[in-house]
Design a protein around this motif. Sequence first.
Motif, short mmCIF file in Angstrom:
data_model
loop_
_atom_site.label_atom_id
_atom_site.label_comp_id
_atom_site.label_asym_id
_atom_site.label_seq_id
_atom_site.Cartn_x
_atom_site.Cartn_y
_atom_site.Cartn_z
N GLY A 16 2.04 28.23 48.62
CA GLY A 16 1.92 29.68 48.07
C GLY A 16 2.70 30.49 48.95
N PRO A 17 2.70 31.86 48.58
CA PRO A 17 3.52 32.84 49.21
C PRO A 17 3.61 32.89 50.81
N ALA A 18 2.30 32.64 51.37
CA ALA A 18 2.22 32.61 52.94
C ALA A 18 3.06 31.47 53.36
N ALA A 19 3.08 30.39 52.88
CA ALA A 19 3.99 29.25 53.25
C ALA A 19 5.50 29.63 53.25
N ALA A 20 5.72 29.99 51.97
CA ALA A 20 7.33 30.49 52.09
C ALA A 20 7.69 31.63 53.21
N GLN A 21 6.82 32.53 53.42
CA GLN A 21 6.85 33.41 54.55
C GLN A 21 7.04 32.68 55.93
N ASP A 22 6.12 31.69 56.12
CA ASP A 22 6.38 30.93 57.23
C ASP A 22 7.52 30.01 57.36
N PRO A 30 16.68 35.10 64.61
CA PRO A 30 16.00 36.06 63.65
C PRO A 30 16.89 36.47 62.61
N LEU A 31 16.35 36.39 61.33
CA LEU A 31 17.27 37.07 60.20
C LEU A 31 16.47 37.95 59.50
N THR A 32 15.46 38.56 59.84
CA THR A 32 14.87 39.41 58.91
C THR A 32 15.54 40.60 58.41
N ARG A 33 16.37 41.22 59.28
CA ARG A 33 17.37 42.01 59.00
C ARG A 33 18.15 41.72 57.68
N GLU A 34 18.79 40.61 57.98
CA GLU A 34 19.67 40.02 56.92
C GLU A 34 19.23 39.54 55.53
N ARG A 35 17.71 39.03 55.74
CA ARG A 35 16.98 38.98 54.58
C ARG A 35 16.79 40.18 53.65
N THR A 36 16.45 41.09 54.36
CA THR A 36 16.39 42.53 53.59
C THR A 36 17.71 43.03 52.95
N LEU A 37 18.87 43.11 53.75
CA LEU A 37 20.07 43.28 53.24
C LEU A 37 20.49 42.67 51.94
N LEU A 38 20.14 41.01 52.09
CA LEU A 38 20.51 40.21 51.06
C LEU A 38 19.44 40.56 49.84
N SER A 39 18.44 40.88 49.85
CA SER A 39 17.57 41.14 48.70
C SER A 39 17.70 42.47 48.11
N GLU A 40 18.66 43.41 48.90
CA GLU A 40 18.97 44.83 48.29
C GLU A 40 20.23 44.93 47.96
N ALA A 41 21.11 43.75 48.30
CA ALA A 41 22.78 43.70 48.17
C ALA A 41 22.89 44.22 46.53
N PRO A 42 23.93 45.19 46.44
CA PRO A 42 24.39 45.64 45.02
C PRO A 42 25.71 44.77 44.95
N ALA A 43 25.94 44.92 43.55
CA ALA A 43 26.83 43.97 43.01
C ALA A 43 28.36 44.52 43.53
N VAL A 95 27.68 35.53 59.33
CA VAL A 95 27.74 35.27 57.72
C VAL A 95 26.48 34.60 57.33
N THR A 96 25.62 35.50 56.43
CA THR A 96 24.18 35.03 56.10
C THR A 96 24.45 35.15 54.49
N LEU A 97 23.89 33.80 53.93
CA LEU A 97 23.91 33.82 52.53
C LEU A 97 22.69 33.78 51.96
N SER A 98 22.61 34.03 50.75
CA SER A 98 21.22 34.08 49.98
C SER A 98 21.04 32.60 49.21
N ASP A 99 22.16 32.08 49.07
CA ASP A 99 21.91 30.62 48.27
C ASP A 99 22.85 29.70 48.85
N CYS A 123 13.15 29.14 52.14
CA CYS A 123 13.13 30.65 52.33
C CYS A 123 13.60 31.32 51.22
N PRO A 124 12.87 31.77 50.33
CA PRO A 124 13.29 32.24 49.09
C PRO A 124 14.31 33.62 49.68
N GLY A 125 15.77 33.78 48.84
CA GLY A 125 16.68 34.65 49.06
C GLY A 125 17.50 34.39 50.46
#
Length: 159
Positions: A16-22, A30-43, A95-99, A123-125
């Motif tokens: 479930g979601p908790a496992a994905a977070q783990d 650490p890539l917490t900042r980058e994950r946020t940037l990727l999730s909010e990335a404009p086209a 360089v951090t990639l979403s996919d 890790c989603p995203g």
Amino acid sequence: MRPALLGLLAALAASGPAAAQDRCADFAWPLTRERTLLSEAPAAENGATLPFGEARRIAAVPLAQAGLHAPPERGGPDIRAAHVQVDGAPARIQVTLSDDAWVDVVQGGRHLRSLGSTGHRGCPGLRKSVRFDTGGAPFAVQVSGPDLREMAIAVTAAQ
């Protein structure tokens, strides 16, 4: 309850979601900042300038139409690709990639060698992050792959 049923229930709970977070904590740095940037990335358009410390979502096109600065180091003529320009970055970047995709950093027409990478498919995203030493000079980030359609790219300082 039977042990087999308990095992199945535990496996379902772990997926479930908790496992994905783990799984998102399983990267080498650490890539917490980058994950946020990727999730909010404009086209942005293929070939656009990516401001340092930000992310953009780029649509990939057939390799022949991508306008890359150098041929990708992997893949054949049937792959898809995209690229962004980066100016004003520090000497050591990541360089951090979403996919899932191959990533090349090209500077002065040549491919830079990576200093290290970390990746995880669970890790989603957030798929991977690769570090490079650019010497602080402008460079291009190129992504490519056979199934690439769209990708968020973040360029940040390597810590």
